[in-house]
Structures are given as C-alpha cells and as structure tokens.
Motif scaffolding. Structure first.
Motif, PDB file in Angstrom:
ATOM      1  N   ASN A 179       1.214 -10.379   9.424  1.00 55.51           N
ATOM      2  CA  ASN A 179       2.233 -11.193   8.764  1.00 55.51           C
ATOM      3  C   ASN A 179       3.494 -10.359   8.648  1.00 55.51           C
ATOM      4  N   GLU A 180       4.582 -10.986   8.252  1.00 57.90           N
ATOM      5  CA  GLU A 180       5.865 -10.281   8.220  1.00 57.90           C
ATOM      6  C   GLU A 180       5.921  -9.234   7.119  1.00 57.90           C
ATOM      7  N   ALA A 181       5.257  -9.497   5.991  1.00 55.65           N
ATOM      8  CA  ALA A 181       5.276  -8.513   4.904  1.00 55.65           C
ATOM      9  C   ALA A 181       4.592  -7.220   5.333  1.00 55.65           C
ATOM     10  N   ARG A 182       3.431  -7.353   5.995  1.00 56.03           N
ATOM     11  CA  ARG A 182       2.740  -6.150   6.453  1.00 56.03           C
ATOM     12  C   ARG A 182       3.542  -5.466   7.557  1.00 56.03           C
ATOM     13  N   ARG A 183       4.201  -6.239   8.391  1.00 52.03           N
ATOM     14  CA  ARG A 183       5.045  -5.636   9.420  1.00 52.03           C
ATOM     15  C   ARG A 183       6.153  -4.812   8.784  1.00 52.03           C
ATOM     16  N   GLU A 184       6.760  -5.341   7.724  1.00 52.52           N
ATOM     17  CA  GLU A 184       7.778  -4.571   7.008  1.00 52.52           C
ATOM     18  C   GLU A 184       7.200  -3.271   6.472  1.00 52.52           C
ATOM     19  N   GLU A 185       5.996  -3.342   5.927  1.00 57.81           N
ATOM     20  CA  GLU A 185       5.353  -2.130   5.415  1.00 57.81           C
ATOM     21  C   GLU A 185       5.134  -1.116   6.527  1.00 57.81           C
ATOM     22  N   LEU A 186       4.639  -1.582   7.670  1.00 58.64           N
ATOM     23  CA  LEU A 186       4.393  -0.665   8.777  1.00 58.64           C
ATOM     24  C   LEU A 186       5.682  -0.068   9.315  1.00 58.64           C
ATOM     25  N   LEU A 187       6.747  -0.859   9.359  1.00 55.13           N
ATOM     26  CA  LEU A 187       8.022  -0.332   9.829  1.00 55.13           C
ATOM     27  C   LEU A 187       8.570   0.705   8.857  1.00 55.13           C
ATOM     28  N   ARG A 188       8.415   0.448   7.565  1.00 58.84           N
ATOM     29  CA  ARG A 188       8.821   1.447   6.569  1.00 58.84           C
ATOM     30  C   ARG A 188       7.961   2.703   6.703  1.00 58.84           C
ATOM     31  N   THR A 189       6.687   2.509   6.996  1.00 56.01           N
ATOM     32  CA  THR A 189       5.797   3.653   7.211  1.00 56.01           C
ATOM     33  C   THR A 189       6.250   4.474   8.420  1.00 56.01           C
ATOM     34  N   GLU A 193     -11.745  -1.830  -7.759  1.00 53.47           N
ATOM     35  CA  GLU A 193     -10.446  -2.212  -7.198  1.00 53.47           C
ATOM     36  C   GLU A 193      -9.886  -1.169  -6.249  1.00 53.47           C
ATOM     37  N   THR A 194     -10.041   0.115  -6.601  1.00 51.66           N
ATOM     38  CA  THR A 194      -9.303   1.152  -5.867  1.00 51.66           C
ATOM     39  C   THR A 194      -9.763   1.309  -4.432  1.00 51.66           C
ATOM     40  N   LEU A 195     -11.035   1.065  -4.141  1.00 53.12           N
ATOM     41  CA  LEU A 195     -11.463   1.137  -2.745  1.00 53.12           C
ATOM     42  C   LEU A 195     -10.669   0.150  -1.897  1.00 53.12           C
ATOM     43  N   GLY A 196     -10.538  -1.074  -2.359  1.00 52.29           N
ATOM     44  CA  GLY A 196      -9.820  -2.089  -1.596  1.00 52.29           C
ATOM     45  C   GLY A 196      -8.335  -1.838  -1.500  1.00 52.29           C
ATOM     46  N   LEU A 197      -7.782  -1.093  -2.461  1.00 48.48           N
ATOM     47  CA  LEU A 197      -6.340  -0.832  -2.434  1.00 48.48           C
ATOM     48  C   LEU A 197      -5.925   0.048  -1.256  1.00 48.48           C
ATOM     49  N   LEU A 198      -6.880   0.749  -0.662  1.00 48.97           N
ATOM     50  CA  LEU A 198      -6.532   1.578   0.496  1.00 48.97           C
ATOM     51  C   LEU A 198      -5.949   0.739   1.624  1.00 48.97           C
ATOM     52  N   TYR A 199      -6.456  -0.490   1.792  1.00 48.83           N
ATOM     53  CA  TYR A 199      -5.971  -1.359   2.861  1.00 48.83           C
ATOM     54  C   TYR A 199      -5.195  -2.561   2.339  1.00 48.83           C
ATOM     55  N   ALA A 200      -5.020  -2.661   1.038  1.00 52.11           N
ATOM     56  CA  ALA A 200      -4.217  -3.749   0.486  1.00 52.11           C
ATOM     57  C   ALA A 200      -2.741  -3.498   0.787  1.00 52.11           C
ATOM     58  N   ASP A 201      -1.911  -4.528   0.597  1.00 51.83           N
ATOM     59  CA  ASP A 201      -0.471  -4.340   0.749  1.00 51.83           C
ATOM     60  C   ASP A 201       0.011  -3.322  -0.277  1.00 51.83           C
ATOM     61  N   HIS A 202       0.739  -2.322   0.182  1.00 54.81           N
ATOM     62  CA  HIS A 202       1.221  -1.272  -0.722  1.00 54.81           C
ATOM     63  C   HIS A 202       2.605  -1.643  -1.255  1.00 54.81           C
ATOM     64  N   TRP A 203       2.632  -2.752  -1.989  1.00 54.48           N
ATOM     65  CA  TRP A 203       3.906  -3.248  -2.503  1.00 54.48           C
ATOM     66  C   TRP A 203       4.571  -2.249  -3.442  1.00 54.48           C
ATOM     67  N   PRO A 249       6.928 -17.669 -15.391  1.00 56.21           N
ATOM     68  CA  PRO A 249       5.608 -17.029 -15.329  1.00 56.21           C
ATOM     69  C   PRO A 249       5.739 -15.531 -15.618  1.00 56.21           C
ATOM     70  N   ARG A 250       4.811 -15.022 -16.388  1.00 56.42           N
ATOM     71  CA  ARG A 250       4.845 -13.590 -16.730  1.00 56.42           C
ATOM     72  C   ARG A 250       3.973 -12.825 -15.737  1.00 56.42           C
ATOM     73  N   GLN A 251       4.441 -12.728 -14.526  1.00 56.47           N
ATOM     74  CA  GLN A 251       3.676 -12.030 -13.504  1.00 56.47           C
ATOM     75  C   GLN A 251       4.607 -11.573 -12.392  1.00 56.47           C
ATOM     76  N   TYR A 252       4.148 -10.558 -11.683  1.00 58.02           N
ATOM     77  CA  TYR A 252       4.885 -10.054 -10.529  1.00 58.02           C
ATOM     78  C   TYR A 252       4.634 -10.937  -9.315  1.00 58.02           C
ATOM     79  N   GLU A 253       5.691 -11.189  -8.558  1.00 56.71           N
ATOM     80  CA  GLU A 253       5.567 -11.768  -7.232  1.00 56.71           C
ATOM     81  C   GLU A 253       6.100 -10.718  -6.260  1.00 56.71           C
ATOM     82  N   TYR A 254       5.174 -10.030  -5.594  1.00 54.35           N
ATOM     83  CA  TYR A 254       5.530  -8.840  -4.843  1.00 54.35           C
ATOM     84  C   TYR A 254       6.205  -9.170  -3.518  1.00 54.35           C
ATOM     85  N   SER A 255       7.109  -8.293  -3.131  1.00 54.87           N
ATOM     86  CA  SER A 255       7.730  -8.358  -1.811  1.00 54.87           C
ATOM     87  C   SER A 255       8.400  -7.016  -1.569  1.00 54.87           C
ATOM     88  N   TRP A 256       8.905  -6.823  -0.330  1.00 51.33           N
ATOM     89  CA  TRP A 256       9.658  -5.611  -0.007  1.00 51.33           C
ATOM     90  C   TRP A 256      11.140  -5.779  -0.306  1.00 51.33           C
TER      91      TRP A 256
END
Length: 815
Positions: free
Chosen positions: A99-109, A403-413, A458-465
């Motif tokens: 997806n585009e969000a993960r692509r942005e993450e990889l490009l930043r990486t 949770e932390t095991l899955g965060l290794l491959y989750a979106d690193h927002w 809403p009292r919550q984060y909506e993550y993006s780059w």
C-alpha cells in the motif's frame, strides 16, 4: 574431560547462546583471559539453535546500524579464524510494500540507510519481480533492495564465537546451571552453580547476564530488573523445491511474513499482530533444544497469504512446522549495559528475534563498555537502565509481549502508541485532563496528555506519514503557548532529591555547571562522561544549604540515579532519593502566564521579585506549591511543583479562575521547544555527543573551583576546535514532515541526518536539528552552502541557522 569449575574469575558470563559467546569472544580479544562462561545445558540450546539466521544491516538508528554492520563483517571472517563454517552468505534482501503508506515508510527507510552509509536502492514493482522472480506482484506498490544483507547458520555462528573465545583463554562450561548470585553493597561478588560435578561458587569481579529468555529470572537472583517475556515464534520449512536457485531474503511486512531460501527449501516465518506469550509459570528446568506444540490454526492466516504471494508454495510439501520460544522486551529494543541496581552485573539479553544480526556488534560494544567503564558510543536506545522498576511485573510483561512481537512488522508510524498494558502510572491531574479532552500516550509507563480533542472529536490517533488528525489541534495549542497561556502536565518528569552536608561538593563533581549558587537558584547543566559526552541533561535547583532537586526526563530517571550513585564517595554525607511521585508538576507557559498565575496566587511574579532561573515557595489557591521560573517552550512561564495531595485542587483553582488559560499536550511542548532549538536528550544529545559541539558549552563552567567529570575533554575541544556542530533547519515546503534520521544534504552530498524533527507552527514548516561536519570552518562557512533534506527519496530545500530561528536572543523567556 570437562574442565574443572574455577573458584575465581574476572568475569562470569551466564548463558551460552550467541550473545554470551559473543561477549566472551570480544572480552578475550581485549585481553581478558580470566573469562568463564556457564551454560545451563549445551551451547545454543535455548533460542539460538532455532533462529532463522537473517543478517540485516539496517536498523532504526545509526548506532544500531553500526552494530549490525559490524556483526555482518565479523561473521564473514569467523570461519577463517576458527575453522567453523558459519554459513554466511551475502545474498541481499528485498522488502516490499502493499500500500502507499508502507511504500512511504520503505522510501523513508531507504533515505535513512543512505544517511547511515548502507547501500540501498528503491524498487518499482517490476524491479521487485526481477530481484525475486517467484513473487506474485499483485498489490505490490514498491520495495527496497539492500544488497549487503544476508543470512547465516545461527548455531555455527555461536559455536565459532565460542571457539574463538576458547582459543584466547576463556573457559566455557556446559551443563553448569547458575542457581544464585551474591551481592553486597550494590556489588555482585560471586556466582553459585550446580552441575554434574556437584555445586560450588565462583567469586568474580563482573557478572554478565546473557540468559536469553531466562534473563529475567537470572536478574531477580541479584535484584536486577531485566524486563522481557518469551513468546511462541512460528515458521515452516518446505520440502526441497525442484530447480530452486539462490534467492535474497524477502520481507512482506504487510502480510507479517518473511521468506528465506536455504538449500533449495523455503523457510516462511511470521510476526503476527497478536502473539502468544509463553512460559507464564516459568520455563521447565529440563528445557534444551525443545520445540513448543504446533498451533496450525494460529499460523494458518499467514500461510494462506503466503501461498498467494509465492504461488510455488501451493505445491511444496511442509518438511517442518516449527514453534519455538524467543524473548521480547516491552519496547522491542534489547537490553545492554551495567544494571542500575548492581553496576558490576552487566546485561546482554532480550534480542526480540534479531539476536543473530545484533549479537556480534552488541558483544563488541558491551566488552568495550566493560573495559572502559563508559558507554563506547551512543547506546541509549538499548541501555538496560532505560527500564522502569515496575516493568518487572509478570502480568505487565505478558500483556505487552503479546503486542511487541507483531510491532516488528507493523507500520512504524510516527507517534505510534502502544495499545497493551496501559494505564499503569497516572499523574494526579489525569482524571481532570481526561475531562478536558486529553488524548493520552504512554511514556515510561506514564499516561501523558499528548493532545486535546475538540468537542465531539474522536479521542484517538489516526496515523499517517503526513499531517495526522491532531495536527490542527496541536496548531491551536501552539498558538496558546505563543500568544496567550497554555498549561501542561509535567508530573512524569523525574525528580531526584540530593540532600546532605556534602551535596554541593558532590554535585559540583558530577555536573558541568556550578552548584555553588544561592538558595532558590536553578542551574541548567549536564552530567558528562570522560569524553564530555552528555550522559544527562537536567536542571538542578538549590532548595536550601544542604538540599538540591534535579529534574530529568521521565525515561532517563533510573539511568540518571545510577549515574549519580556511580560517583558517590563513602566519605560523602549525601542521600539520593527519587521523589517523582511525591510532587505533581503543572507548567504554565505563554506571554500571559504571569497574569494567569497572579490571579490564583498572591505571590509576586514580576521580573524584579521573581527573575528567570529562580524558584520560590508560593501560596496557590488554598494550597502550597513551589514555582520554578524556567521554560522548555521558549516563552515566559513557570513550572509549578505541587504536593501530590494538593494537585487536583490547584488544577480546579486554575480552571475555575477562567483566566483564558487552556490545556495543551506534550506534542505541543515538543513543537515549541524545537522552534527555540532546545535540545532533546536521547535524540539531539547523547553520550556520544560532545557538549561543546552540541552547542551547550555555555552550561559548562570549567573555571569553577571543583574538578568535574569531562572537564579536560571540554578544555581540549575548545583548544582543538569543533569537528561538527548542531544546526537548525526549516523546510521551505510546509507540507513536508520531519521526524528523525532524514539525511542532511549539503552541496548535493549527504553530510549528516536529522536528530529530531517536529512541526514548527509559528515558523510555518517542519523543523529539524542535526549535526553537520565543520572541521576548520567558521559558522559562516557552515551556513554559506545551500542545504536540502532528503525525505522518502526526494530532496527538499531548507533554511538553515546556527542560532534559534524563533526568538534567537531569548527575550521572550525573560519578558
């Protein structure tokens, strides 16, 4: 014949996995011959033997990348040195986005990789197919190629390190279980063991806990906190696939999967979003090369997606379905360094499924740390002293590990918040801030108001780059600080009381600033190592003749107390006490803060009566407090220290006064501080950053009567000149966002990276701080060239300044 267990050793290493073997290897390389490693069963029998063996060079920070690159280089040389084949091959890796969000993450990486000197290439979907011809490209939006990555044989890497250590004199004893550790006056003095030859003890000068998933238990033997928990980790290995050639490692994080080709087979591993913690009732004493029960239902969703992504798997039989335990920490960073409770008991554990790629560098770094007595370079992210005492709670560790095991491959927002094990530490203002619309984040276990939702939101984060959903809220809060008055909760910041007859002399020995000041004076200062690197960035307030208060960031409290105790002298009449929970702190900031405070307190807040950099007791509402006139946001303001039992009343008084002051979150504090170019400990300033090069030389008083740690290094730097200096950058495109690690480009060449970034709402763009080389150059020379910042592969122009872009003379602080 088994070697006899010695009665004494310079160092006893507990645990014979890859990291224990690496520590032994690197200590012997430094000339430590009296090294003993004790393994409860056989070498590698805990987790190392079943690791996937991926060797990646790029990590989330420059120091971690340095260690990973060192590991890769070391493993490539071990076979020649020891004669043991390590199976290392540099076949590269491909990571793909769906997806585009993960692509942005990889490009930043990829941009970050260039800043860290790691070879990298961005890939189009077609290029992904060229690198990995068996992949189904449906949904692939792009990828990155890291040619320096590879893989190896985990067990043989560990055995090669062990052999290298033995060749240089280390004793490695298997089937020898540690059953106790003697400590006396915060010093480990002996290790008790049990084995086939009976029981005994080894007196020693150092102990290293490399216990892997047992490290928590080993730490408890000496009262040392090593928070980690084992989780079940799954992979399958196919039967041999005809005509399968060598392939790079493939990672598809959006499907939680990684693929490794080895000997004509495919290993498919997973980091599923919700993992399965294991060993809640303890790990069986008999555990050795054990597997855990299969759970195909748990793994099946990963496998179904994998068969679609690599269609050849549909016809490949499963040779092995493997489930084995690996340990995970609360923040997905491993533990390294001297324990704060027992400084000669060192820790190297909790490698979060990246032990093979990390162990070589981590072992080298820890050995050097033990040799020198100081962190060899910036290891703050993995320093075991970052952990909070409560994190040894077993229920907490179980919930967070899920949770932390899955965060290794989750979106690193950016700004991503943990979802599990929340609500543990709350300030006395928590409920009132919640009523005002606070959206909380977690930091060092504290629930902190990061931003405030408008009514009905809403009292919550909506993550993006890009600009996240709270961007406008933070802009509004920013305006309150800059133009009116905002208040925020600082109760989570660490508060350390230093009392005693010799408190002044002690602090003058530990801090770069001069503590010989009148009562009520606040001193901004650093605690330095011998290289004048910054170990702590604090304010110290003299409360009375024999009493001081040190205020430090929440995350560094444990580390800073340990650093202070390191310099205690038995002859010092000094007492060091953590009083964080005893006082709530409300920061009241902005050009109207004086009139706001005067409306709820009879104290005189004028410049004449209450100058900048001073503290005094005040009445406030019906209660009492201590007001400190300091500011981390670049505006007039006070930090109000209130006994915790009176905190709710003071907040009520402030709200009911209807002064126009409004609550703001800690994201706004960060946005404001970066406009004023105030440094952030752990990002902008670390133990590797020289205090003068960080632009903080003004806080170091080399002419004070007392000698202090780092003084000679400060004098030497001033004589030799700077090799780099910190500059402030403002993006000209108001839509480009900076977070950290973006490359700094000067005259078309990468010269550094952004240490910390945030949006400057007053300055109208993203702001970053970062070091650039300047050897032999004046400030004018540094500023004479055009600068760009690379973000997700694109370079954007930026303004640059040596002085703060906002209020460069500091007039607003003292208005």
């Amino acid at each position: 014949m088994t070697d006899p267990v010695p009665s004494h050793a310079r160092v006893v290493i507990i645990g014979g996995g890859v990291i224990g073997c690496s520590v032994a290897y690197h200590l012997t390389k430094l000339g430590w011959t009296d090294v003993v490693l004790l393994e409860r069963k056989r070498l590698t029998s805990g987790t190392t033997w079943h690791a996937a063996g991926l060797i990646a060079q790029l990590r989330a920070s420059n120091p971690a990348t340095r260690l990973a690159k060192y590991s890769a280089d070391l493993y490539a040389k071990l076979e020649e040195e020891t004669g043991i084949a390590t199976g290392v091959r540099q076949n590269g890796s491909v990571s793909v986005a769906l997806n585009e969000a993960r692509r942005e993450e990889l490009l930043r990486t990829a941009s970050m990789a260039r800043a860290f000197g790691v070879e990298v290439s961005e890939l189009t979907p077609d290029q992904v197919g060229e690198k990995y011809p068996h992949i189904n490209l449906e949904g692939v939006t792009g990828g990155v190629w890291l040619p320096g990555d590879g893989q190896g044989d985990p067990a043989n890497i560990a055995l090669a390190l062990a052999k290298g250590a033995r060749q240089k004199g280390a004793k490695i004893l298997e089937n020898t279980r540690v059953i106790g550790i003697d400590t006396d006056h915060r010093t480990a003095s002996a290790v008790h063991w049990s084995g086939s030859d009976g029981q005994g003890k080894i007196t020693c000068d150092h102990v290293v806990n490399c216990g892997g998933m047992w490290a928590h238990e080993v730490g408890q033997m000496a009262g040392v906190n090593v928070p980690l928990h084992a989780c079940e980790h799954f992979y399958i290995v196919t039967e041999a696939i005809p005509d399968l050639t060598r392939l790079p490692v493939l990672r598809v994080p959006d499907e939680c999967a990684y693929y490794k080709e080895d000997a004509g087979k495919i290993l498919l591993g997973a980091f599923e979003p919700v993992s399965k913690p294991w060993g809640m009732n303890g790990i069986p004493e008999s555990f050795e090369f054990d597997q855990l029960p299969e759970d195909f239902d748990h793994f099946e969703p990963i496998l179904e997606k994998a068969i679609e992504r690599l269609p050849m798997l549909a016809n490949a039989g499963i040779h092995t379905f493997f489930n084995g335990p690996e340990s995970f920490t609360p923040d997905d960073a491993y533990h390294l360094g001297p324990s704060p409770e027992v400084p000669n008991l060192w820790v190297a554990a909790g490698f979060n499924s990246i032990g093979i790629q990390s162990a070589g560098g981590a072992g080298m770094a820890l050995a050097q740390w033990m040799q020198d007595g100081e962190m060899p370079f910036d290891l703050v992210d993995v320093d075991v002293a970052r952990n909070q005492t409560f994190q040894r709670n077993r229920r907490y560790l179980k919930e967070r590990a899920s949770e932390t095991l899955g965060l290794l491959y989750a979106d690193h927002w950016p700004y991503r918040q943990k979802a599990t094990a929340r609500g543990i530490r709350r300030s006395p203002f928590h409920a009132q801030l919640a009523d005002l619309g606070a959206v909380f984040g977690e930091f060092a276990g504290w629930e902190r108001a990061n931003w405030f939702a408008f009514p009905g939101e809403p009292r919550q984060y909506e993550y993006s780059w890009g600009k996240q959903n709270w961007f406008g809220n933070a802009a509004h809060e920013h305006g309150l600080i800059r133009n009116g008055c905002g208040f925020y909760d600082m109760s989570s910041f660490g508060k350390i009381k230093i009392d005693g007859l010799h408190a002044e002399a002690f602090l003058n020995r530990v801090c770069g600033g001069d503590m010989s000041v009148p009562n009520g004076k606040i001193v901004y200062t650093q605690m330095l190592n011998s290289r004048a690197g910054i170990e702590a960035d604090v304010t110290v307030t003299r409360l009375s003749e024999f009493s001081y208060l040190m205020v430090t960031p929440a995350a560094t409290l444990v580390k800073d107390i340990a650093w202070l105790r390191r310099f205690e002298d038995p002859d010092d009449a000094v007492f060091i006490t953590d009083i964080t929970a005893g006082e709530a702190v409300l920061a009241v900031m902005g050009p109207k803060s004086r009139e706001v405070l005067q409306s709820i307190s009879p104290a005189d807040f004028s410049n004449e009566a209450f100058p900048f950099g001073t503290a005094r007791d005040i009445d406030i509402g019906l209660g009492l407090a201590r007001a400190h006139r300091v500011s981390y946001v670049g505006e007039l303001g006070w930090e109000i220290y209130i006994p915790s039992d009176m905190a709710a009343h003071v907040m009520e008084t402030l709200i009911e006064a209807e002064t126009g002051a409004r609550p703001v979150g800690l994201h706004t504090m960060d946005n404001c501080r970066i406009e004023r170019a105030f440094r952030h400990m752990g990002h902008d300033i670390t133990p590797e950053d020289h205090v003068v090069e960080a632009g903080l030389g003004f806080a170091v008083k080399v002419n004070k009567k007392a000698d202090f740690n780092g003084r000679n290094a400060v004098l030497r730097k001033r004589e030799e000149g700077l090799k780099r200096r910190m500059l402030q950058f403002r993006m000209n495109d108001p839509d480009v966002m900076l977070y950290h690690n973006e490359p700094i480009v000067r005259d078309g060449r990468i010269v550094g990276h952004i240490a910390s970034g945030a949006y400057g709402h007053t300055l109208g763009g993203a702001i970053g701080l970062g070091y650039v080389p300047c050897e032999g150059q004046s400030v004018e020379d540094c500023l004479s060239s055009p600068y760009e910042i690379e973000v997700a592969g694109r370079r954007h122009s930026a303004d640059v300044s040596f002085r703060p872009m906002y209020d460069p003379t500091g007039e607003r602080l003292k208005m």
